[in-house]
Design a protein around this motif. Structure first.
Motif: not given
Length: 466
Positions: A222-228, A253-254, A270-274, A276-277
């Motif tokens: 899985a590839f996950v976008g997180v805020p921090s 990964i930054a 880019d794996p995700l649509a938006e 993320h930091p």
């Protein structure tokens, strides 16, 4: 200076075909991956047997000739670069001597490429879990000498944790054979660990017995976008709570890493649509043939409900999973077109990673305004590659002159959090002077005593580590 007569004596051991003196043929072996060091040597020897390694070291010891062992030359700390010494290239020692599936053990010579060990294990329905970006060219001998880490250390540990026994040629030419497959061998000092991570300064590992594991029946990525990074740490805790020993990789990964990969990588999307930091690349592996995808999706949904996951995608097939890992393995190379990059291979306690990244990022930008922190790495075991790219448009050479000043800042912060200045790349030449500043003085004394005992003439990779 090595005399022509002595060069002839060394060459006679391996034969003229495997005694390299041509400047063009030697050139790729005289510079390391980052281009920080340009070495020199009159001779590279390519032995085809342990007996030839033994004869080379015996002659080197008698004549006090420095020897630098080299495998795939993928190191990051200048540890395999000669500065007048002869190169002992081990790539012809490339045999897998035995696979014992019942004992979960594989015996490989030092010159076997890591990917070939992985393939051999897979053919025996087993897994050799060490995995890193250079696995298609790095060798087992090099992995052992630097105690390589990689992306699966969160569960399986570093190379040191994956070794049962070793065969070592000592500086005087004697062979130490502790090449056993035993999980229990309580017969005094565990000598193999003296040589794993010693970077060829105590002797040359010519073969090793490596641990194998049952091959996973199910792997979910899985590839996950997180805020921090703090949110990533919360995700790690949730995964370990609910999936336990199934968590085989957890890579932080930054966003800037992804941007570099999109600009300069091969086949990266880019794996995700938006945007993320921060992102996390997660892998779960299990012996259960099914049910793991549902578990991973459930964990990710819980993370979203708790607010520490912004978005996520689970790879639908092997091609998608491979694409995610391809991007991860390209992160180092895709920084190069952005100009100078001052790199740090540090580790801190897992719980301290978010604070380390925040403090180090602020400190390097203050030191060099406009510089760009590019942190990524193995959050699951606290190993972060804290690289810092030059300001856009800056003079690369001038920026790189600040290498040591920036090292002092970043390493000082790592030590503040009780960390290490070298997590998996070794000390080599690059961090030799730094080691005296951070290592316990008594530990350094013990290391020097071991070096003097095993290599009294100082021929083994001189000027590295100590």
């Amino acid at each position: 200076m090595i005399s022509s007569d002595l060069i002839s004596r060394f060459a006679s051991i391996v034969g003229d075909k495997y005694a390299v003196t041509d400047a063009q043929a030697l050139a790729p072996h005289l510079v390391e991956q980052r281009g920080l060091y340009q070495g020199n040597t009159p001779l590279m020897l390519r032995p085809g047997s342990v007996a030839e390694v033994q004869a080379i070291l015996k002659l080197a010891n008698e004549t006090k000739t420095g020897v630098v062992p080299q495998g795939g030359n993928t190191g990051m700390s200048g540890g395999a670069i000669p500065f007048g010494e002869i190169i002992l290239a081990l790539t012809r020692l490339d045999k897998i001597r035995e696979i014992d599936a019942a004992s979960n053990a594989l015996t490989a010579e030092a010159g076997v490429i890591l990917a070939n060990v992985q393939d051999a294990a897979e053919k025996a329905d087993r897994l050799f879990p060490l995995s890193l970006g250079a696995e298609g060219s790095c060798t087992i001998g090099g992995n052992l000498s630097t105690n390589a880490g990689g992306t699966s250390a969160i569960l399986h540990g570093t190379t040191r944790d994956l070794v049962l026994g070793v065969e070592v040629v000592l500086a005087d030419g004697r062979i130490m054979n502790v090449l056993n497959k035993l999980k229990k061998d309580n017969t005094g000092y565990d000598l193999k660990h003296l040589f794993v991570g010693s970077e060829g300064t105590l002797g040359i590992i010519t073969a090793a017995v490596l641990k194998l594991f049952p091959r996973p029946r199910s792997v979910e990525t899985a590839f996950v976008g997180v805020p921090s990074p703090r949110a990533a740490l919360d995700l790690l805790g949730l995964l370990q709570e609910r999936a336990g020993g199934m968590v085989t990789s957890f890579e932080l990964i930054a966003r800037i890493c992804v941007e570099f990969a999109l600009r300069h990588g091969n086949g990266v999307r880019d794996p995700l649509a938006e945007q993320h930091p921060w992102y996390v690349l997660v892998e779960l592996s299990s012996q259960l043939p099914q049910g793991n995808r549902a578990l991973l999706e459930e964990i990710l949904e819980t993370g979203m409900e708790r607010g520490f996951i912004s978005d996520a995608m689970v790879a639908a097939n092997l091609d998608q999973a491979n694409a995610l890992w391809s991007m991860r393995h390209q992160l180092t190379d895709t920084q190069k077109p952005e100009g100078g990059s001052i790199k740090h291979d540090v580790s801190v306690p897992v719980s301290s990673v978010p604070d380390f990244i925040a403090e180090a990022s602020e400190a390097v930008v203050k030191l060099v305004p406009g510089s760009r922190p590019v942190p990524f790495g193995h959050l699951g075991d606290g190993n972060i590659h804290f690289n810092v790219s030059q300001p856009p448009g800056a003079d690369k050479a001038k920026y790189m002159e600040g290498w040591h000043a920036m090292n002092d800042v970043v390493h000082g912060i790592a030590m503040k959090y009780h960390g290490s200045i070298s997590a998996e790349h070794g000390i080599g030449k690059l961090k030799r002077e730094m080691l005296t500043k951070v290592k316990d003085p008594v530990a350094l004394e013990v290391m020097r005593a071991l070096k003097k005992t095993l290599d009294p003439n100082g021929i083994m990779n001189p000027g590295k580590v100590l």
